[in-house]
Design an enzyme around this catalytic site. Structure first.
Site, PDB file in Angstrom:
ATOM      1  N   ASP A 234     -10.836   1.765  -3.490  1.00 43.34           N
ATOM      2  CA  ASP A 234     -11.265   1.468  -1.942  1.00 43.34           C
ATOM      3  C   ASP A 234     -12.967   1.645  -1.819  1.00 43.34           C
ATOM      4  O   ASP A 234     -13.533   1.167  -1.066  1.00 43.34           O
ATOM      5  CB  ASP A 234     -11.067   2.410  -1.022  1.00 43.34           C
ATOM      6  CG  ASP A 234      -9.670   2.051  -0.233  1.00 43.34           C
ATOM      7  OD1 ASP A 234      -9.173   1.089  -0.394  1.00 43.34           O
ATOM      8  OD2 ASP A 234      -8.933   3.112   0.206  1.00 43.34           O
TER       9      ASP A 234
ATOM     10  N   ASP B 203       0.910  -1.164  -0.217  1.00 43.61           N
ATOM     11  CA  ASP B 203      -0.154  -0.004  -0.098  1.00 43.61           C
ATOM     12  C   ASP B 203       0.787   1.291  -0.087  1.00 43.61           C
ATOM     13  O   ASP B 203       2.173   1.320   0.400  1.00 43.61           O
ATOM     14  CB  ASP B 203      -0.712  -0.149   1.175  1.00 43.61           C
ATOM     15  CG  ASP B 203      -2.101   0.641   0.999  1.00 43.61           C
ATOM     16  OD1 ASP B 203      -2.359   1.355   0.040  1.00 43.61           O
ATOM     17  OD2 ASP B 203      -3.116   0.469   1.689  1.00 43.61           O
TER      18      ASP B 203
HETATM   19  C1  DGJ Z   1      -5.905   1.426   2.040  1.00 43.32           C
HETATM   20  C2  DGJ Z   1      -6.117   0.379   1.159  1.00 43.32           C
HETATM   21  O1  DGJ Z   1      -6.826   0.727  -0.007  1.00 43.32           O
HETATM   22  C3  DGJ Z   1      -7.401  -0.294   2.038  1.00 43.32           C
HETATM   23  O2  DGJ Z   1      -7.884  -1.448   1.546  1.00 43.32           O
HETATM   24  C4  DGJ Z   1      -6.645  -0.735   3.379  1.00 43.32           C
HETATM   25  O3  DGJ Z   1      -5.702  -1.786   2.989  1.00 43.32           O
HETATM   26  C5  DGJ Z   1      -6.359   0.305   4.044  1.00 43.32           C
HETATM   27  N1  DGJ Z   1      -5.529   1.230   3.252  1.00 43.32           N
HETATM   28  C6  DGJ Z   1      -5.371  -0.160   5.350  1.00 43.32           C
HETATM   29  O4  DGJ Z   1      -4.739   0.787   6.046  1.00 43.32           O
END
Ligand code: DGJ
Length: 697
Positions: free
Chosen positions: A520, A452
């Site tokens: 997301d 991430d």
């Molecule tokens: C952002 C990601 O897009 C989510 O799926 C998740 O992993 C969060 N970060 C966790 O902090």
């Protein structure tokens, strides 16, 4: 295939259906000749003999024709190259030779005044229509004073047309990759990111078509896509004569990429381009086929169905709870179980622990191995979440090394989500991250890493470094090198690129990751538009999509059936992200059936040719995937009006003379009828969806 003429000064690159031609004039000007349907070497040579159009005192004789316009001299178009050597700025080059290595063409130039050596690279693979272009720039200046302000990967030249349209994929967090198509007027349209990562705002892709002539399955479409995961810029210039030039490369501003010491070189990212005579759909299928064959690692192997607990638990995780979720996931047929954020350091919320990559001793007293072993025992692979390029100020790493982050001396260290960006251009930071991540992947049987990146660059300073602006490019190179090294050392581990959803999706990251987290936003209706846009460039094989809870917990509280959520997510790499401890036995049983169905259609969805049958805007949306004799159609109805049945969906790419049988119902369809009248979906009401399977018989 490459053909060379005119005593080594004319080149025609040939692909599946298209040709790309360029030549050197007797003044060593490198001019574009043709990009479109296939032409012969003779036809290209005839184009090269045509005199340049008359020009006026206020026009340049080569503007709009040059393959790689540089700064300086009689030019008024946007330069692809901008350098400074002492007091000298701009470039005037001499052609020094060309090489052909396999399907790669290299054209070499030097500029004696700046000590610059430039190589333009071209590659077109026989069975594809994508032309890959990039440049390398090196310095022969003894005093090391050559400053590279900008070096675009390529300039693409499109022919004169009466009216150009521009397609782009725009968005923001939780609303990425939405397609917008509009007329292009004279002047420049500039897309990009000045955020240090690819960004949620634009995928680095544009498509151009000549207005009314192109449609989803017909007409001429050009596309260009950049393989770079840092700040970038694509400038689309509609020239006064109706031609279009498209420049693209790393960096948003021309404020300096690097300073080149003698012998040092800079290699730009690849800026790939494509001509298709088969409409937007044909262009997308060509992009997909090329990425599956030449960009995405191990693309021929379909991706497993995963479970991820992020939406179900957020930071509130424990080993017991993960074990309980894993058992339910395994029972549903999930193949890969991923522990998201919250497993390490003091990371019980987003304000602490980032940077400390060892399991939280309270949550995982025995480390990750016991959970990983149980997950493996349940027949699933085991994955974890990391965000290696970041640090919380409240972390052991930051307390030990406050100077390892990007910062400007004397200025506030701007925090987003309570985190700062590590300066990956530093060797000590690179070494530390390698040790941490290699150690982590060695410490437990980990099969998958969700990588991430949750904030943009702001204070991109590097105190003590004489040329700090180089960190914008070197951060990306260090990120790539780290992933590449981890992949080499742990070849069984798959990687997902995530950046708060789809903030780092591009051909560069896709050449070293197995899939991407699309957004997301897991609302199944919003997702249809996001996925429709995504499919313009990238294949379903990399597009992760989760079924989450209803009402939707993250964004909008929308209520939708499990059927609608599954069929929406089955358009990509299926995942499940709901709180399975709250799903009823009936829901779990239904989910098991959907997962089983997905596994059957997976090779067709992930690896097949994709046809966007109907856009998902408002009424009925549908996508078709065809691979060999198998076809799958996914259809979604947002809202039925006036009790009218939705229209039949007309299929594509089938054989009109063949029959197609649905294995679920036994119904036999004529290919001609499916193509001409279409498939009646039977969908009704609001948020209805269905999967149709057909096999050629
Ligand atoms: C952002 C990601 O897009 C989510 O799926 C998740 O992993 C969060 N970060 C966790 O902090």
């Amino acid at each position: 295939m490459m053909e060379i003429g005119d005593n080594g000064r004319l080149w025609v690159l040939g692909g599946r259906t298209s040709s790309y031609a360029l030549h050197l004039t007797d003044r060593d000007e490198l001019l574009h000749l043709h990009w479109g349907p296939r032409i012969s070497l003779e036809a290209a040579a005839a184009l090269a003999r045509e005199p340049l159009a008359p020009h006026w005192p206020f026009e340049s004789r080569t503007d709009g024709l040059e393959e790689y316009p540089v700064e300086g001299g009689p030019r008024f178009v946007r330069p692809a190259l901008s350098v400074r050597a002492g007091e000298t700025r701009g470039t005037a080059w001499d052609f020094t030779g060309s090489d052909v290595e396999g399907d790669e063409l290299k054209l070499r130039f030097t500029d004696p005044a700046t000590g610059l050596a430039l190589t333009l690279h071209y590659r077109m693979r026989d069975d594809f229509d994508v032309v890959e272009r990039w440049v390398t720039v090196s310095s022969q200046l003894a005093d090391g004073s050559l400053e590279l302000l900008r070096a675009d990967a390529a300039t693409w030249t499109l022919p004169e047309r009466d009216g150009w349209r521009l397609s782009q994929l725009h968005g923001r967090w939780a609303a990425e990759s939405r397609l917008v198509r509009s007329g292009l007027t004279p002047g420049e349209k500039v897309l990009g990111s000045r955020r240090g990562h690819t960004g949620h705002q634009h995928l680095p892709w544009v498509a151009l078509d000549a207005g009314a002539e192109a449609a989803e399955e017909s007409g001429e479409v050009y596309g260009c896509a950049l393989g770079w995961s840092g700040s970038w810029r694509i400038a689309v210039h509609h020239l006064p004569d109706g031609r279009v030039q498209i420049n693209g490369g790393a960096g948003y501003d021309d404020s300096g990429l690097m300073r080149l010491a003698p012998g040092e070189s800079y290699t730009s990212p690849v800026f790939a381009g494509l001509w298709s005579g088969a409409g937007f759909g044909g262009a997308s299928r060509q992009w997909h086929a090329w990425q599956l064959a030449h960009v995405i690692p191990r693309a021929g192997k379909p991706r497993p169905v995963l479970y991820n607990s992020w939406e179900a638990t957020l930071f509130d995780i424990s080993e017991d709870q993960q074990r309980a979720l894993a058992r339910r996931a395994a029972d549903m047929g999930v193949e890969l179980f991923v522990v998201d954020d919250g497993w390490f350091g003091a990371r019980t919320h987003d304000a602490a622990g980032l940077g400390d990559w060892s399991p939280n001793p309270t949550r995982f007293p025995g480390g990750l191995k016991p959970l990983a072993d149980e997950v493996h025992g349940l027949g699933m692979q085991f994955g974890i979440w990391v965000e290696p390029e970041m640090v919380n100020p409240d972390s052991d790493l930051y307390r030990a090394h406050p100077d390892w982050v990007q910062f400007q001396p004397g200025r506030t260290r701007t925090e987003f989500r309570n985190q700062l960006v590590l300066n990956l251009a530093r060797k000590d930071v690179q070494d530390h991250l390698w040790e941490q991540l290699d150690g982590l992947l060695t410490s437990a049987p980990i099969d998958y890493v969700k990588w991430d990146f949750n904030r943009c660059f702001t204070d991109a300073g590097w105190p003590g470094e004489p040329y700090p602006q180089k960190l914008w490019v070197e951060h990306v190179h260090a990120f790539y090198a780290l992933v590449d090294r981890l992949r080499a050392a742990h070849p069984h581990v798959a990687f997902e690129s995530c950046s708060g959803g789809g903030g780092r999706i591009d051909l560069g990251v896709l050449s070293r990751t197995d899939q991407v987290w699309t957004s997301d936003n897991t609302d199944p209706l919003d997702r249809l538009a996001i996925q429709y846009g995504f499919s313009q460039l990238h294949p379903a094989r990399v597009m992760a999509a989760w079924v989450t809870d209803s009402p939707n917990t993250q964004l909008n509280g929308r209520v939708s059936s499990l059927r609608f959520r599954f069929v929406s997510a089955m358009a990509g790499v299926l995942g499940v992200g709901g709180d399975l401890t709250r799903w009823s036995p009936a829901e779990l049983a239904e989910a098991r059936d959907w997962v089983a169905l997905y596994k059957e259609i997976r090779p067709v969805v992930q690896l097949g040719a994709q046809y966007r049958l109907r856009p998902p805007d408002g009424g009925l949306g549908a996508v078709q995937y065809t691979r060999g004799d198998d076809t799958v159609v996914l259809a979604w109805l947002q809202a039925q009006h006036y009790g009218e049945p939705p229209p039949a969906v007309r299929l594509r790419g089938l054989d009109p003379a063949a029959s197609y049988t649905c294995p679920d119902t036994g119904t036999v369809y004529s290919g001609a009828v499916l193509l001409h009248r279409g498939l009646a979906t039977g969908l009704r009401g609001d948020l209805d969806a269905a999967v149709f399977r057909l096999r050629r018989t």
